[in-house]
Design a protein around this motif. Structure first.
Motif, PDB file in Angstrom:
ATOM      1  N   LEU A 191      21.752  41.986 -88.419  1.00  0.00           N
ATOM      2  CA  LEU A 191      22.357  41.610 -89.694  1.00  0.00           C
ATOM      3  C   LEU A 191      23.706  40.934 -89.531  1.00  0.00           C
ATOM      4  O   LEU A 191      24.325  40.536 -90.505  1.00  0.00           O
ATOM      5  N   LEU A 192      24.164  40.812 -88.278  1.00  0.00           N
ATOM      6  CA  LEU A 192      25.404  40.097 -87.986  1.00  0.00           C
ATOM      7  C   LEU A 192      25.106  38.937 -87.049  1.00  0.00           C
ATOM      8  O   LEU A 192      24.212  39.029 -86.208  1.00  0.00           O
ATOM      9  N   VAL A 193      25.868  37.867 -87.190  1.00  0.00           N
ATOM     10  CA  VAL A 193      25.783  36.737 -86.267  1.00  0.00           C
ATOM     11  C   VAL A 193      27.187  36.417 -85.774  1.00  0.00           C
ATOM     12  O   VAL A 193      28.179  36.690 -86.442  1.00  0.00           O
ATOM     13  N   ARG A 194      27.241  35.847 -84.585  1.00  0.00           N
ATOM     14  CA  ARG A 194      28.511  35.384 -84.026  1.00  0.00           C
ATOM     15  C   ARG A 194      28.589  33.889 -84.289  1.00  0.00           C
ATOM     16  O   ARG A 194      27.703  33.129 -83.860  1.00  0.00           O
ATOM     17  N   THR A 195      29.634  33.465 -84.965  1.00  0.00           N
ATOM     18  CA  THR A 195      29.701  32.087 -85.444  1.00  0.00           C
ATOM     19  C   THR A 195      30.383  31.138 -84.471  1.00  0.00           C
ATOM     20  O   THR A 195      30.281  29.919 -84.629  1.00  0.00           O
ATOM     21  N   ARG A 196      31.099  31.662 -83.499  1.00  0.00           N
ATOM     22  CA  ARG A 196      31.759  30.795 -82.524  1.00  0.00           C
ATOM     23  C   ARG A 196      31.953  31.555 -81.214  1.00  0.00           C
ATOM     24  O   ARG A 196      31.953  32.786 -81.189  1.00  0.00           O
ATOM     25  N   ALA A 197      32.106  30.808 -80.165  1.00  0.00           N
ATOM     26  CA  ALA A 197      32.391  31.413 -78.871  1.00  0.00           C
ATOM     27  C   ALA A 197      33.829  31.928 -78.854  1.00  0.00           C
ATOM     28  O   ALA A 197      34.710  31.346 -79.496  1.00  0.00           O
TER      29      ALA A 197
END
Length: 228
Positions: A147-153
């Motif tokens: 349910l979570l995503v990482r949007t940038r490195a």
């Protein structure tokens, strides 16, 4: 039948040993009793002030034997670490869920792993936190949901102080599509491999609460923090 023969041959050629002290053990994934006792340290952790987490718990002691296993899996793809990690998870005491969450019912809970940046996950081929906890959670009847995503490195958090970690993670997490519908009125068990300063967990918890989660409890595989 063939898998049993292969395991027997493997154990004969490469006898299983404790991952911490190297002593021979009966099965692959096993620990010697002394090392398991020093590594498996189920405890509640103290939270920093104003943390959005309701509570934080750790299964084991990071430098007590889990460090090399976690690092081997994360950075070198050594899935052979997983049986040893699962043996540590198997030491979690009966009734853990009620003590961790304050309720004996698992029906309202979802487990959500801290996500990797997509490019990093493609490079590794897996999210190590999911691999560590997936089978164990299934046995507990707790669904695992991305349910979570990482949007940038981001830069590696290792070596950064708490302020630098917070700046490094600012805006790095977001809700996955349709996550709000899944989170509404639900309690979340946030999963991570290591708990250090709590910055990652706090950032993810704040995102989940904004998305409609009722409360968020962290469960980390390992930490060096003393019991709360």
């Amino acid at each position: 039948m063939l898998s049993n023969l292969w395991e027997t041959l493997l154990d004969f050629l490469f006898p299983p040993h404790c991952p911490r002290c190297g002593a021979y053990v009966e099965r692959r994934g096993g620990w010697c009793p002394a090392c398991l006792q020093q590594t498996a340290l189920w405890r509640q952790l103290a939270l920093p002030s104003q943390s959005p987490l309701t509570a934080a718990w750790a299964v084991g002691h990071y430098r007590g034997g889990l460090r090399d296993l976690i690092r081997g899996l994360k950075y070198h793809g050594r899935r052979a670490s997983l049986p040893y990690i699962r043996s540590v998870l198997a030491t979690v005491p009966a009734g853990w869920f009620g003590r961790l969450t304050g309720t004996a019912a698992a029906a309202s809970w979802l487990a959500v792993p801290v996500p990797l940046f997509p490019a990093k996950e493609r490079q590794r081929g897996f999210n190590q936190t999911e691999l560590m906890f997936r089978d164990w959670l299934a046995a507990q009847g707790i669904p695992l949901a991305r349910l979570l995503v990482r949007t940038r490195a981001t830069r590696p958090q290792f070596g950064l102080d708490r302020a630098a970690r917070r700046a490094n993670l600012r805006g790095a997490f977001a809700l996955a599509p349709d996550a709000a519908a899944a989170l509404a009125g639900r309690d979340v068990l946030l999963l991570d491999d290591i708990y250090t300063t709590g910055t990652t967990a706090d950032t993810c918890a704040a995102c989940l609460l904004t998305g409609g989660a009722r409360r968020v409890v962290l469960l980390a595989l390992a930490s060096d923090h003393a019991p709360y």
